[in-house]
Design an enzyme around this catalytic site. Structure first.
Site, short mmCIF file in Angstrom:
data_model
loop_
_atom_site.label_atom_id
_atom_site.label_comp_id
_atom_site.label_asym_id
_atom_site.label_seq_id
_atom_site.Cartn_x
_atom_site.Cartn_y
_atom_site.Cartn_z
N ASP A 105 0.83 -1.21 0.00
CA ASP A 105 0.00 0.00 0.00
C ASP A 105 0.86 1.26 0.00
OD1 ASP A 105 -3.07 -0.57 0.56
OD2 ASP A 105 -1.93 -2.03 1.72
N THR A 157 -7.46 -4.71 -0.15
CA THR A 157 -6.26 -5.18 0.54
C THR A 157 -6.49 -6.52 1.20
OG1 THR A 157 -5.74 -2.86 1.00
CG2 THR A 157 -4.44 -4.51 2.14
#
Length: 393
Positions: free
Chosen positions: A87, A175
């Site tokens: 990320d 995610t």
């Protein structure tokens, strides 16, 4: 050279038997961009965005390969949302690539570097970014990477209630899928907004699988206002994006009970308005009049936009929850990809999504009731059904 091929097929995830690619117009184009450059007002911005997302997808693949070899690479943010080195690495990488050519255009993105600093994880991110960024390693310092991440953070820029041009980035949408270690979909999503209008978008989905004969995985979907939505394979993310661009269209389903639906993985069909009118099934065999097909859950919102824009799903419905805010980066790039593929995106009252309601930061959107993403043909019917049922929920 531009070559149109009506027999082309779009490489995508496994789809239901109801999907028939031959029903839709499909075109193949062999070029760096899927349309002549003179047709694209934001051609340079789009080329930069494509390159940045391509590099970001390759970073994701490399991080995921080693994800479970080191627990230090799996983090947990204060809001309990799983987050990884990928990320932060994607946000740094994309920020660095965009700022080289467009240093004055602000970036609105999900992360900031405080978490990395507090947990002594800066070196992991810097190492990953150095391998993918287009500038030399000797020119990239720890502070460069941290500043690049913070360029998209909450306090980086104030818009002062004025129309503006800015990028919107979701480093990894889905995610949880990224962390599962299997083929759950996740997306890197980047859009450019000009005066409250989304003018281009790029989505990269590294583990999107389809019907390609060479076994390659991954897809890159791009859209430019007035130029359509297009895709090409990521070629296992082993090198530069290559291959042919294929035009994407939404499906042509005109009956709600024949449509293929996506819903958030955090919600059940029973929590949505249409559950009072239709039961949901996960198989397409012998669907009855009051039953709809619910496609398997895929993590994140953007992959569901990708499903609709590519014709793999007909409708995506999301309900607003009082305890959760809806972030602009979860929707911006998906909106233009669906629109340019012939679909429609509104809130539950039929109004377009307004990216300027969060006037100072442009980070939150406030769709009334929720978000409806459709192939366009079904949109009015879906809104009418929601309106007839929603007040009783």
């Amino acid at each position: 050279m531009y070559i149109l091929d009506a027999g082309a097929r779009f490489s995508a995830v496994k789809f239901s038997p109801a999907f028939n690619p031959s029903r839709r117009r499909c075109f193949i184009v062999r070029s760096n961009l899927p349309f002549p450059k003179h047709q694209a007002k934001y051609q340079k911005e789009l080329e930069t965005a494509i390159d940045a997302v391509d590099r970001a997808c390759r970073l994701c693949i490399d991080v995921k390969r080693s994800l479970f070899s080191s627990e230090e690479k799996i983090l947990e943010k204060n809001d309990q949302t799983p987050v990884t080195i990928a990320d932060f690495g994607v946000q740094a990488l994309v920020s660095l690539e965009l700022s080289k050519l467009f240093p004055l255009i602000p970036l609105v993105a999900e992360e900031d570097s405080l978490f990395l600093r507090e947990n002594n994880l800066v070196s992991y991110v810097v190492s990953e970014v150095k391998e993918k960024v287009s500038i030399g390693d000797d020119k990239l310092s720890d502070s460069d990477v941290l500043e690049a991440i913070d360029r998209g953070g909450k306090d980086a820029y104030t818009f002062c209630n004025k129309p503006a041009t800015y990028w919107v980035l979701d480093p990894i949408d889905g995610t949880r899928g990224f962390l599962k270690g299997d083929d759950a979909l996740y997306v890197v999503g980047l859009a450019l907004v000009v005066d409250n209008e989304i003018v281009l978008g790029v989505m990269g989905c590294p583990n999107w699988t389809g019907d390609s004969s060479d076994g390659s995985t991954g897809t890159l979907m791009v859209s430019h206002i007035g130029c359509g939505t297009w895709s090409k394979r990521l070629q296992n993310v082993t090198g530069k994006v290559s291959g042919d661009w294929t035009r994407c269209f939404v499906d042509d389903c005109g009956l709600v009970n024949k449509a293929r639906f996506c819903i958030p993985e955090s919600e059940t069909w029973k929590s949505l308005p249409l559950s009072g009118l239709f039961d949901a099934r996960i198989d397409s065999d012998d669907l009855h009049h009051k039953e709809i097909l619910l496609l398997p859950t895929c993590c994140g919102s953007l992959c569901k936009y990708l499903m609709v824009a590519s014709g793999r799903a007909s409708v995506f419905i999301l309900r607003t929850k009082t305890q959760r805010t809806i972030k602009a980066w979860d929707h911006a790039v998906g909106i233009i990809c669906v629109h340019e593929a012939g679909g429609k995106v509104t809130d539950w009252e039929g109004d377009e999504i307004n990216l300027e309601e969060d006037q100072s930061e442009r980070r939150i959107i406030f769709p009334a009731g929720g978000v409806v993403v459709s192939n366009g043909s079904l949109h009015h019917q879906i809104l009418e059904m929601i309106s007839s049922v929603a007040p009783t929920l």
